[in-house]
Design an enzyme around this catalytic site. Structure first.
Site, mmCIF file in Angstrom:
data_model
loop_
_atom_site.group_PDB
_atom_site.id
_atom_site.type_symbol
_atom_site.label_atom_id
_atom_site.label_comp_id
_atom_site.label_asym_id
_atom_site.label_seq_id
_atom_site.Cartn_x
_atom_site.Cartn_y
_atom_site.Cartn_z
ATOM 1 N N ASN A 59 0.850 -1.171 0.000
ATOM 2 C CA ASN A 59 0.000 0.000 0.000
ATOM 3 C C ASN A 59 0.898 1.237 0.000
ATOM 4 O OD1 ASN A 59 -2.802 0.036 -0.177
ATOM 5 N ND2 ASN A 59 -3.066 -0.739 1.901
ATOM 6 N N SER A 60 0.377 2.359 -0.426
ATOM 7 C CA SER A 60 1.142 3.599 -0.325
ATOM 8 C C SER A 60 1.305 3.957 1.147
ATOM 9 C CB SER A 60 0.414 4.736 -1.049
ATOM 10 O OG SER A 60 -0.776 5.068 -0.357
ATOM 11 N N PRO A 61 2.332 4.722 1.511
ATOM 12 C CA PRO A 61 2.469 5.164 2.901
ATOM 13 C C PRO A 61 1.224 5.890 3.393
ATOM 14 C CG PRO A 61 4.490 5.614 1.696
ATOM 15 C CD PRO A 61 3.478 5.177 0.677
ATOM 16 N N ALA A 114 -1.974 5.476 2.423
ATOM 17 C CA ALA A 114 -3.067 4.539 2.689
ATOM 18 C C ALA A 114 -2.836 3.797 4.002
ATOM 19 C CB ALA A 114 -3.214 3.557 1.536
ATOM 20 N N THR A 115 -1.627 3.304 4.215
ATOM 21 C CA THR A 115 -1.326 2.607 5.458
ATOM 22 C C THR A 115 -1.449 3.538 6.652
ATOM 23 O OG1 THR A 115 0.106 0.985 4.376
ATOM 24 C CG2 THR A 115 0.465 1.353 6.718
#
Length: 219
Positions: free
Chosen positions: A66-68, A70-71
């Site tokens: 996941n993108s930073p 999104a996480t």
């Protein structure tokens, strides 16, 4: 050109400043964890230089991180507590488990791909409060239930009952959800047999295998 440790440290701080602090990630424990965990250590070496970009990074096996953002938003919405036991679905390379491990008591991370589970175990070596379990993502790890928090680190079409029932009554659930082909981040809580996830922000999340909604029967 190969990135140096100083390069990675600078990219990590830039990620925190530009991707997290500007987008409603405010929990100081989460920000500190993401500022310290070396994201480049949890992806294949050949793509380590891409670890801090604002999109997913390929892990192989048809999977991506996941993108930073999104996480970060998922974990912010999970309202993590130091005493929490967390069931993480989609261990991937182990990054999200490493971030969680700095905040909560215990993490059980499920991964369906043996190759990714091996990558995660290697990257998480020495972190004593994380267990990587191999198996279908949609099955979770019922032997360790109940959990205080369920984190699905990717987008799914449907949250199966087999996962929601592994969460303690009132436990928190965060996940990416796919609606009409668009992924969003969503949150909810277990209340008896009912578990509803409500989208809270439109942010793309990587798709996870094993969660396709059953096709409706057509006469």
């Amino acid at each position: 050109m190969t990135a140096t440790p100083d390069d990675f440290a600078a990219m990590r701080q830039a990620m925190v400043s530009s991707q997290l602090r500007t987008t409603a990630v405010t929990d100081p424990r989460l920000i500190a964890a993401m500022a310290q965990v070396p994201r480049e250590a949890f992806v294949p070496a050949e793509v380590a230089a891409l670890a801090y970009r604002d999109t997913g990074v390929s892990l192989g096996e048809g999977r991506s991180t996941n993108s930073p953002l999104a996480t970060g938003r998922l974990l912010e919405e999970a309202r993590l507590r130091a005493t929490d036991r967390v069931l993480l679905i989609g261990a991937g390379g182990g990054y999200t488990a490493a971030v969680l491990a700095r905040i909560v008591r215990e993490v059980v991370a499920v991964e369906v791909s043996p190759a990714l589970a091996t990558l995660a175990r290697g990257a998480l070596a020495g972190i004593g409060n994380v267990t990587v379990v191999e198996g279908p993502l949609e099955h979770g790890h019922p032997d360790g239930a109940p959990y205080d928090v369920l984190v699905v680190d990717g987008a799914i079409e449907e949250l199966p009952v087999t996962l929601s029932t592994q969460v303690a009554e009132g436990g928190r659930i965060v996940a990416g959800v796919v609606e009409r082909g668009v992924s969003r981040l969503a949150a909810g809580a277990r209340a008896g047999a009912a578990t509803a996830l409500a989208p809270f922000v439109d942010i793309d999340a990587v798709r996870l295998p094993g969660f396709a909604r059953p096709k409706a029967f057509v006469f």
